[in-house]
Motif scaffolding. Structure first.
Motif, short mmCIF file in Angstrom:
data_model
loop_
_atom_site.label_atom_id
_atom_site.label_comp_id
_atom_site.label_asym_id
_atom_site.label_seq_id
_atom_site.Cartn_x
_atom_site.Cartn_y
_atom_site.Cartn_z
N SER A 187 0.74 8.15 6.76
CA SER A 187 -0.26 7.57 7.66
C SER A 187 -0.24 6.04 7.61
O SER A 187 -0.38 5.38 8.63
N ALA A 188 -0.07 5.50 6.41
CA ALA A 188 -0.03 4.04 6.26
C ALA A 188 1.18 3.46 6.99
O ALA A 188 1.09 2.40 7.60
N LYS A 189 2.31 4.15 6.94
CA LYS A 189 3.49 3.69 7.67
C LYS A 189 3.23 3.68 9.17
O LYS A 189 3.64 2.75 9.88
N GLN A 190 2.56 4.71 9.65
CA GLN A 190 2.24 4.77 11.08
C GLN A 190 1.27 3.66 11.47
O GLN A 190 1.42 3.04 12.52
N ARG A 191 0.26 3.41 10.61
CA ARG A 191 -0.69 2.33 10.89
C ARG A 191 0.01 0.98 10.88
O ARG A 191 -0.29 0.10 11.69
N MET A 192 0.97 0.80 9.96
CA MET A 192 1.72 -0.45 9.89
C MET A 192 2.50 -0.66 11.18
O MET A 192 2.48 -1.75 11.75
N ALA A 193 3.17 0.38 11.65
CA ALA A 193 3.94 0.25 12.89
C ALA A 193 3.02 -0.10 14.05
O ALA A 193 3.36 -0.97 14.87
N ARG A 194 1.88 0.54 14.12
CA ARG A 194 0.93 0.26 15.21
C ARG A 194 0.41 -1.18 15.13
O ARG A 194 0.34 -1.89 16.14
N GLU A 244 0.83 -1.20 0.00
CA GLU A 244 0.00 0.00 0.00
C GLU A 244 0.87 1.26 0.00
O GLU A 244 0.62 2.19 -0.77
N VAL A 245 1.90 1.28 0.84
CA VAL A 245 2.80 2.44 0.91
C VAL A 245 3.50 2.62 -0.44
O VAL A 245 3.63 3.75 -0.93
N GLY A 246 3.92 1.54 -1.05
CA GLY A 246 4.58 1.62 -2.35
C GLY A 246 3.68 2.21 -3.42
O GLY A 246 4.12 3.05 -4.22
#
Length: 63
Positions: free
Chosen positions: A43-50, A17-19
């Motif tokens: 935002s997607a990177k932050q959601r992934m980390a969470r 998704e980030v890509g």
């Protein structure tokens, strides 16, 4: 760190998704849509980390 297949699947989905969002942002550089995609990628990177942190906390194989 040893991880389970579910961890790898969740990570791969978010990275895909980030890509897509980053590629869209680069393709349409300077447009409002590109700026929106760049913010969504962050935002997607932050959601992934969470999501991955929560998974590690709950999964007996990863944690």
């Amino acid at each position: 760190m040893k991880t389970c297949p579910q961890f790898d699947a969740v990570r791969a989905e978010y990275e895909r998704e980030v890509g897509f969002l980053q590629a869209h942002s680069k393709r349409h550089e300077g447009s409002p849509a590109a700026k929106s995609s760049a913010r969504q990628a962050i935002s997607a990177k932050q959601r992934m980390a969470r999501a991955l942190t929560g998974h590690v906390g709950r999964c007996p194989q990863c944690g």
